[in-house]
Each structure stands twice: as structure tokens, then as C-alpha cells.
Design a protein around this motif. Structure first.
Motif, mmCIF file in Angstrom:
data_model
loop_
_atom_site.group_PDB
_atom_site.id
_atom_site.type_symbol
_atom_site.label_atom_id
_atom_site.label_comp_id
_atom_site.label_asym_id
_atom_site.label_seq_id
_atom_site.Cartn_x
_atom_site.Cartn_y
_atom_site.Cartn_z
ATOM 1 N N GLU A 34 5.362 7.729 10.954
ATOM 2 C CA GLU A 34 5.698 7.512 9.334
ATOM 3 C C GLU A 34 7.019 6.263 9.941
ATOM 4 N N GLU A 35 7.351 6.602 10.202
ATOM 5 C CA GLU A 35 8.111 5.278 10.302
ATOM 6 C C GLU A 35 7.848 3.985 10.441
ATOM 7 N N VAL A 37 5.055 3.389 9.930
ATOM 8 C CA VAL A 37 4.005 2.947 7.891
ATOM 9 C C VAL A 37 5.398 2.001 7.061
ATOM 10 N N ARG A 38 6.424 3.434 7.055
ATOM 11 C CA ARG A 38 7.000 2.788 6.278
ATOM 12 C C ARG A 38 8.328 1.327 6.463
ATOM 13 N N ASP A 39 8.292 1.315 7.856
ATOM 14 C CA ASP A 39 8.803 -0.423 8.021
ATOM 15 C C ASP A 39 7.688 -1.332 7.668
ATOM 16 N N GLU A 41 5.327 -1.561 5.645
ATOM 17 C CA GLU A 41 4.616 -1.339 4.369
ATOM 18 C C GLU A 41 3.121 -1.395 4.664
ATOM 19 N N SER A 43 -0.240 0.907 5.905
ATOM 20 C CA SER A 43 -1.191 1.927 6.544
ATOM 21 C C SER A 43 -0.670 1.577 8.048
#
Length: 174
Positions: A34-35, A37-39, A41, A43
Motif C-alpha cells: 500500500e505504501e 502504491v501510494r508513493d 500513485e 497499482s
């Protein structure tokens, strides 16, 4: 106590168990996938497609190293690792140095049932079957064996019972 790293094959319960365990221990929870993916932006499937698995694994290693440095400063987490994080000797070294590694295990049939409708599993592309899952699990088994301090079976899917089992492990306490 240090960080608690949850490793295991995809759909073994790392995120779900990790969140419940973090809550029980009053620690922050970090899901490395998840980190990333977030970093980035985008998948994980997009990262694999655009940059390749090697680039994704590098991002994962940098994050694990950062978490081990936080632990040295007295800040620890419950960490859900991507299924392949144990492919790196360096990752194993950082995890062993900064915490306890718990292998969450579920059998291939249960894993298939948990993933059969999930299209966001790039490593299962072209081998999304019980046999394909077993083949990947067998490939990773020696790595999991080397990385883990303890193994907890998650076939039941009973999250409170799984967390209770983890809480009984040496070095884990509220």
C-alpha cells in the motif's frame, strides 16, 4: 519488541491480521504494498508492467530499510510485507536486525479460493490455479523458511484467533 514483520504468500492474511495485531499492540500498521502504491500513485500491476518486478522489489527494499532505521530510533511498527519481500537477502537482514518475522501460511487450495476473483495479482497471471499457486509457494518455501522466526497458519480465517496465537509467541506482548 521491535517491528513485527508479517510475511507469507499472497492472500495469507498479512494485511487483515496485521491491522488487527497493530490495534491490539497499540502500534502503527504499515502495508509495504500500500505504501508503494501510494508513493507511486499507481497499482502494483501497473508498476510491474511499466517498470518491471525488479524496480518494484527495489522500492520494497528501500522501504524495509527505512523501517529498520526507525526501529533503531525506538519507533516500531506491525508491517505487512509483499509476498516476495523475502526474495532479497538484504531485506531478510534488515528484518532480522529490527524485529520478529512471522510467516502467515495458508494452503494452496485456500489461497486459490481467496484470490480466484482478484485480477490484481500480477504474479498469478497465466498460472491462476491451485497448481500454479502451489508451484510459486514451493519456489518461495526455502526463502520463507530462512526469513521466519515463527509460522502461524491462517487457513481458518478467524482473525481474532490468529491474533491470539501470535500474541502467545515469545517476544510478542501487549
Amino acid at each position: 519488541m521491535g517491528n513485527i514483520y508479517l510475511t507469507g504468500f499472497m492472500a495469507s492474511g498479512k494485511t487483515t491480521v496485521g491491522k488487527a495485531l497493530a490495534e491490539r499492540l497499540h502500534k502503527s500498521f504499515i502495508d509495504t504494498d500500500e505504501e508503494i502504491v501510494r508513493d507511486n500513485e499507481c497499482s502494483i500491476a501497473d508498476i510491474f508492467e511499466r517498470e518491471g518486478e525488479e524496480a518494484f522489489r527495489q522500492m520494497e527494499s528501500e522501504l524495509i530499510e527505512k523501517l529498520s532505521i526507525y526501529e533503531e530510533q525506538g519507533i516500531s511498527f506491525v508491517v505487512s510485507l509483499g509476498g516476495g519481500a523475502i526474495k532479497s537477502e538484504k531485506n531478510i537482514e534488515f528484518m532480522k536486525k529490527s524485529g520478529t518475522v512471522i510467516l502467515l501460511y495458508s494452503n494452496p487450495e485456500i489461497t486459490y479460493e481467496r484470490t480466484k476473483d482478484d485480477e490484481n495479482r500480477p504474479l498469478l497471471k497465466n498460472r491462476h490455479s491451485v497448481e500454479g499457486i502451489k508451484e510459486l509457494m514451493d519456489e518461495r518455501a526455502p526463502l520463507y523458511e530462512k526469513a521466519k522466526d515463527f509460522t502461524v497458519n491462517t487457513d481458518s480465517g478467524d482473525i481474532p484467533a490468529i491474533v491470539d496465537e501470535i500474541m502467545k509467541l515469545p517476544g510478542i506482548s501487549e
